[in-house]
Scaffold this active site. Sequence first.
Site, PDB file in Angstrom:
ATOM      1  N   GLU A 113       0.820  -1.207   0.000  1.00 19.58           N
ATOM      2  CA  GLU A 113       0.000   0.000   0.000  1.00 19.58           C
ATOM      3  C   GLU A 113       0.862   1.269   0.000  1.00 19.58           C
ATOM      4  OE1 GLU A 113      -3.148   0.598  -0.441  1.00 19.58           O
ATOM      5  OE2 GLU A 113      -3.960  -1.426  -0.354  1.00 19.58           O
TER       6      GLU A 113
ATOM      7  N   GLU B 164       2.247   1.626  -3.554  1.00 18.03           N
ATOM      8  CA  GLU B 164       1.218   2.030  -4.518  1.00 18.03           C
ATOM      9  C   GLU B 164       0.822   3.493  -4.347  1.00 18.03           C
ATOM     10  OE1 GLU B 164      -1.061  -2.285  -5.019  1.00 18.03           O
ATOM     11  OE2 GLU B 164      -2.084  -0.656  -3.991  1.00 18.03           O
TER      12      GLU B 164
END
Length: 138
Positions: free
Chosen positions: A48, A51
Amino acid sequence: MNRVDVVYSVILKKGKVLMVKNKKYDNWTLPGGGVEKGETLEQAAQREVWEETGLNVKVGKLLTVNEAFRQKENNHVLFFTFLAEAFDGEVVVQDKGGILDAEWKDLSFANEAVPYYEGGIEGLLETSLSYNFQGVQA
């Protein structure tokens, strides 16, 4: 209700914390998101962060676990917040469909944007693992 696990990472640099602006909710949060099937919490936190910010991180200690019932989405959510350290990369949003921006913010800004942590971000860094039920959310 469906069980959903979400991870967040506290990444600090020169007294600031890295935050992302989410497109869906038009709000600033710590980098993070849902844990995918077959993924550990640590793997999810690393993915996460990359990203949303373009940074590779080493995930450190678990700072807190928060919990909420999101009735509108029919979800029972557990939020796991980790301390993480960036070791490679530049702050560049990879997930342009979900994240509008990523910036280093003052802790006072972060504490207002994410008021779910008792004692603020600073409190997380000074205490042992804590648990906070965030209540029933519509």
